[in-house]
Design a protein around this motif. Structure first.
Motif, PDB file in Angstrom:
ATOM      1  N   VAL A  23     -79.826  63.600-102.354  1.00  0.00           N
ATOM      2  CA  VAL A  23     -81.063  62.191-102.830  1.00  0.00           C
ATOM      3  C   VAL A  23     -80.145  62.685-104.556  1.00  0.00           C
ATOM      4  O   VAL A  23     -80.459  63.592-105.425  1.00  0.00           O
ATOM      5  CB  VAL A  23     -81.894  63.170-102.657  1.00  0.00           C
ATOM      6  CG1 VAL A  23     -83.498  62.416-103.770  1.00  0.00           C
ATOM      7  CG2 VAL A  23     -81.982  63.269-101.634  1.00  0.00           C
ATOM      8  N   GLY A  27     -83.781  59.084-106.608  1.00  0.00           N
ATOM      9  CA  GLY A  27     -85.008  59.221-105.243  1.00  0.00           C
ATOM     10  C   GLY A  27     -84.288  58.801-103.465  1.00  0.00           C
ATOM     11  O   GLY A  27     -83.306  58.499-103.529  1.00  0.00           O
ATOM     12  N   ILE A  50     -80.411  68.368-102.672  1.00  0.00           N
ATOM     13  CA  ILE A  50     -81.276  67.297-103.930  1.00  0.00           C
ATOM     14  C   ILE A  50     -79.800  67.400-105.567  1.00  0.00           C
ATOM     15  O   ILE A  50     -80.476  68.798-106.466  1.00  0.00           O
ATOM     16  CB  ILE A  50     -82.334  67.486-104.349  1.00  0.00           C
ATOM     17  CG1 ILE A  50     -83.400  67.847-103.484  1.00  0.00           C
ATOM     18  CG2 ILE A  50     -82.988  67.180-105.700  1.00  0.00           C
ATOM     19  CD1 ILE A  50     -84.834  68.394-103.575  1.00  0.00           C
ATOM     20  N   CYS A  54     -81.858  64.370-109.869  1.00  0.00           N
ATOM     21  CA  CYS A  54     -82.906  63.559-109.093  1.00  0.00           C
ATOM     22  C   CYS A  54     -84.205  63.731-110.184  1.00  0.00           C
ATOM     23  O   CYS A  54     -84.431  65.120-110.748  1.00  0.00           O
ATOM     24  CB  CYS A  54     -83.026  63.742-108.359  1.00  0.00           C
ATOM     25  SG  CYS A  54     -84.438  63.682-107.147  1.00  0.00           S
ATOM     26  N   ASP A  56     -87.490  63.325-109.524  1.00  0.00           N
ATOM     27  CA  ASP A  56     -88.642  63.858-109.272  1.00  0.00           C
ATOM     28  C   ASP A  56     -88.023  65.518-108.610  1.00  0.00           C
ATOM     29  O   ASP A  56     -87.238  65.870-108.758  1.00  0.00           O
ATOM     30  CB  ASP A  56     -88.253  63.437-106.896  1.00  0.00           C
ATOM     31  CG  ASP A  56     -88.827  61.663-107.374  1.00  0.00           C
ATOM     32  OD1 ASP A  56     -89.250  61.035-108.316  1.00  0.00           O
ATOM     33  OD2 ASP A  56     -88.168  60.504-106.438  1.00  0.00           O
ATOM     34  N   VAL A  61     -88.977  65.910-103.164  1.00  0.00           N
ATOM     35  CA  VAL A  61     -88.409  64.692-102.700  1.00  0.00           C
ATOM     36  C   VAL A  61     -88.385  65.711-101.089  1.00  0.00           C
ATOM     37  O   VAL A  61     -88.293  64.986-100.067  1.00  0.00           O
ATOM     38  CB  VAL A  61     -86.861  65.448-103.178  1.00  0.00           C
ATOM     39  CG1 VAL A  61     -85.584  64.780-101.886  1.00  0.00           C
ATOM     40  CG2 VAL A  61     -86.803  64.700-104.388  1.00  0.00           C
ATOM     41  N   GLU A  64     -90.859  63.913 -98.670  1.00  0.00           N
ATOM     42  CA  GLU A  64     -90.274  62.192 -98.865  1.00  0.00           C
ATOM     43  C   GLU A  64     -89.153  62.210 -97.733  1.00  0.00           C
ATOM     44  O   GLU A  64     -89.286  61.052 -96.546  1.00  0.00           O
ATOM     45  CB  GLU A  64     -89.848  61.755 -99.674  1.00  0.00           C
ATOM     46  CG  GLU A  64     -91.340  61.617-101.202  1.00  0.00           C
ATOM     47  CD  GLU A  64     -90.496  60.703-102.156  1.00  0.00           C
ATOM     48  OE1 GLU A  64     -89.529  61.036-102.326  1.00  0.00           O
ATOM     49  OE2 GLU A  64     -91.035  60.014-103.001  1.00  0.00           O
TER      50      GLU A  64
END
Length: 100
Positions: A23, A27, A50, A54, A56, A61, A64
Motif C-alpha cells: 500500500v 492508499g 505499508i 503512504c 494514511d 490502512v 480499510e
C-alpha cells in the motif's frame, strides 16, 4: 472472530511469509482490495506491506484492508499487516485452525 489462540497460531504460520502486496501513496483502493480478496481465497493467509510514503495512518490502512477484503486482522506489526480469510471452498482450505 478469531480467538487469541487462533491468532497466535496464525502469527506463527505467517512468520516465514513475505509481503505480496504493498500500500503506497494512494492508499487502499477497490481494485487492490479485489486482488487481495482473490489471493486470500487461494492462500488464506498473507502479508501486506505499508510503504513509508503512504499518507494514511497504519491503523486506518489495516482497518480499510479488513473492511475491503472481509478478512480478519491477525497482526499489525510495524508497517506489515497480516490478514486471514478462510477459503470459501472446503477443498481449497489449507490452514486448520486450533479450536477455541
Amino acid at each position: 472472530m478469531l480467538t487469541g489462540k487462533q491468532k497466535r497460531f496464525l502469527r506463527a504460520e505467517a512468520h516465514h511469509l513475505d509481503p505480496i502486496f504493498q500500500v503506497g501513496k494512494g492508499g487502499v483502493n477497490e481494485a487492490q482490495c479485489e486482488q487481495i480478496r482473490q489471493a486470500l481465497n487461494a492462500r488464506e493467509l498473507l502479508k501486506v506491506r505499508i510503504l513509508d510514503n503512504c499518507e494514511d495512518d497504519k491503523k486506518v490502512v489495516a482497518a480499510e484492508l479488513v473492511e475491503g477484503t472481509d478478512a480478519e486482522l491477525v497482526q499489525l506489526i510495524g508497517l506489515t499487516v497480516v490478514l486471514y480469510k478462510q477459503a470459501s471452498k472446503r477443498e481449497n482450505r489449507k490452514i486448520e485452525l486450533p479450536h477455541a
